[in-house]
Write an enzyme that holds these catalytic residues in place. Structure first.
Site, PDB file in Angstrom:
ATOM      1  N   GLY A 145       0.762  -1.241   0.080  1.00  0.00           N
ATOM      2  CA  GLY A 145      -0.012   0.098  -0.112  1.00  0.00           C
ATOM      3  C   GLY A 145       0.829   1.229  -0.011  1.00  0.00           C
ATOM      4  N   GLY A 147       0.357   5.539   0.572  1.00  0.00           N
ATOM      5  CA  GLY A 147      -0.930   6.543   0.958  1.00  0.00           C
ATOM      6  C   GLY A 147      -0.025   8.020   1.208  1.00  0.00           C
ATOM      7  N   GLU A 151       4.895   4.468   2.318  1.00  0.00           N
ATOM      8  CA  GLU A 151       4.415   3.226   1.747  1.00  0.00           C
ATOM      9  C   GLU A 151       4.447   2.277   2.932  1.00  0.00           C
ATOM     10  OE1 GLU A 151       7.310   4.952   1.169  1.00  0.00           O
ATOM     11  OE2 GLU A 151       6.944   5.603  -0.858  1.00  0.00           O
ATOM     12  N   LYS A 166       5.251   0.304   8.132  1.00  0.00           N
ATOM     13  CA  LYS A 166       4.851   1.390   7.629  1.00  0.00           C
ATOM     14  C   LYS A 166       6.175   2.594   7.471  1.00  0.00           C
ATOM     15  CE  LYS A 166       1.114   3.774   8.581  1.00  0.00           C
ATOM     16  NZ  LYS A 166       0.091   4.822   9.419  1.00  0.00           N
ATOM     17  N   ASP A 282     -10.031  11.017  13.402  1.00  0.00           N
ATOM     18  CA  ASP A 282      -9.886  10.721  11.965  1.00  0.00           C
ATOM     19  C   ASP A 282     -10.632   9.578  11.870  1.00  0.00           C
ATOM     20  OD1 ASP A 282      -9.528  11.246   9.158  1.00  0.00           O
ATOM     21  OD2 ASP A 282      -7.574  10.529   9.466  1.00  0.00           O
TER      22      ASP A 282
END
Length: 455
Positions: A145, A147, A151, A166, A282
């Protein structure tokens, strides 16, 4: 004369003659007994006869001062002992609590070398992080992934444990030089993300709950930070909803009900059971991960804030979150409370039942222009069944989904004081699931007996 205690002869200037020849402190009675005798032979030289015999103090009228002191001494000693003992107990408790917390934090790895890795879970071993500290550690990992924060890679440790890593780039290298490939705007963005990393480490790094994604370790490197999490093979709630809409993934209502209950339980822990309270800020489908059993895990605490029990809200410098899931009072006043998370959760409930995101073009063509207002009007007008995703109908859960939409409307009312808390939401969802359980099919009733023949 036996009961005579005072003899006052003042004011008799004509009195003459010697005193009786008796002992100074004794008097002999007719019976021969010696009795205590007190005489006061005083005469005012000025002839003033105003002195009252009663005004002369009797030495035996009150106990000596030493006797009073002896009576008060035990009481004073008891009070002093109680105060000293209480202070000693309080000081001992504070010291013991501080030492115990220091020991727990040391075992958790909270106090570590500034430039070294931090371990937040016993599932991670130091030798596992040694591999991540190498410069080429990410080259052999699978990219799963990408974002706004960086990465996300998948890797397997030597003991077979699968984790997600991450990677978040730093604004500056450890030698103080700016990263050459970053512009000034990118540097500001990364600087903000670094603050989010610290927030995530300080919150979810030390929080454990079944419905929260735990941070296992943090590895700082010269050019980036690596955050190690449990790997969730079922992806995010957003992935599950999109996959179901595309027709290549199953995500029926019982699975969605389980996810909704897990999110509510996680929020209840953050808002009501953990001290200090934690507000996520969030909450959205992309930040809800699904584990192997399709259990919800609230993730991405980069914007989370801890709120002291004595405070009712926290004021932010700017609005943070995702459009469509932000509570209106937070957008207007920059003050957020746990009821802002409740609003976001209400939107998530609506998305799970309706199968539409707040950014869906469908709402742009309506008079309400947003998911919350459209859903509110539909439920008020008795058109809740129209809001249910057509692909979820036909399984017998329409009544339950209609009730969940009403809960979503309660969570998204404009006045935050009228919204339920996370515990109430969890209880309402649990009651709805119990009320709508399929009832067992009734057994066939026996046929009535034949009528008696008439005579």
């Amino acid at each position: 004369m036996r009961k005579l205690r005072f003899l006052h002869l003042a004011g008799n200037p004509g009195l003459r003659g010697p005193l009786l020849n008796l002992p100074a402190d004794k008097e002999v009675s007719s019976s021969g007994n010696l009795l205590p005798m007190r005489r006061i032979l005083a005469e005012n030289s000025t002839g003033d006869d105003s002195r009252d015999p009663a005004s002369v103090a009797d030495p035996s009228a009150s106990p000596p001062a030493t006797e009073k002191s002896r009576r008060r001494r035990p009481l004073v000693i008891w009070i002093v002992g109680f105060v000293v003992g209480g202070l000693a107990g309080v000081i001992s408790g504070v010291v013991f609590s501080a030492l115990f917390r220091l020991l727990v934090n040391c075992l958790r790895g909270r106090y570590h070398h500034r430039g070294g890795p931090s371990i937040f879970s016993p599932l991670i071993k130091p030798e596992d992080l040694d591999v991540l500290s190498k410069g080429d550690a990410l080259e052999g990992m699978e990219l799963i992934g990408r974002g706004g924060c960086g990465e996300v890679y998948r890797t397997t440790f030597t003991d077979g444990k699968i984790v997600a890593v991450k990677k978040i780039a730093k604004m500056r290298l450890d030698d103080g030089t700016a990263a050459p490939e970053l512009s000034e705007e990118d540097s500001k963005i990364l600087d903000r993300r670094m603050r989010q990393i610290k927030s995530e480490i300080n919150t979810v790094g030390y929080v454990r709950h079944r419905n929260l994604l735990p941070l296992l370790a943090h590895v700082p490197r010269s050019e980036c930070h690596l955050l190690v999490y449990e790997f969730m093979k079922n992806g995010t709630l957003d992935d599950a909803l999109k996959g179901f809409a595309a027709g290549h993934r199953e995500f029926d209502w019982p699975a969605r009900r389980r996810v909704a209950a897990g999110i509510a339980a996680g929020l209840e822990y953050l808002h009501m059971q953990h001290s200090p309270r934690i507000i996520h800020r969030d909450l959205k489908p992309a930040n809800i991960l699904l584990d192997d059993e399709m259990e919800a895990r609230i993730a991405d605490f980069g914007l989370a804030k801890s709120v002291a029990d004595a405070h009712t809200h926290v004021t932010a410098s700017n609005v943070a979150g995702t459009v469509g899931f932000i509570a209106p009072e937070y957008h207007q006043t920059l003050k957020f409370t746990d009821k802002c998370d409740i609003y976001s959760f209400g939107v998530i409930l609506g998305v799970m039942v309706m199968g539409r995101m707040p950014s869906d073009e469908f709402f742009q063509s309506t008079d309400e222009l947003c998911l919350v207002n459209w859903l509110r009007n539909a439920v008020r007008d008795g058109r809740g069944a129209e809001a249910i995703d057509e692909r979820l109908k036909g399984e017998g859960y329409e009544e339950e989904m209609a009730l969940v939409l009403k809960v979503a409307c309660l969570c998204t009312v404009n006045d935050p004081r009228e919204r339920p808390n996370s515990k109430d939401v969890r209880c309402m969802l649990a009651q709805i699931a119990l009320l709508t359980l399929p009832s067992p099919s009734p057994s066939p009733s026996p046929s009535p007996p034949p009528p008696l023949p008439s005579a």
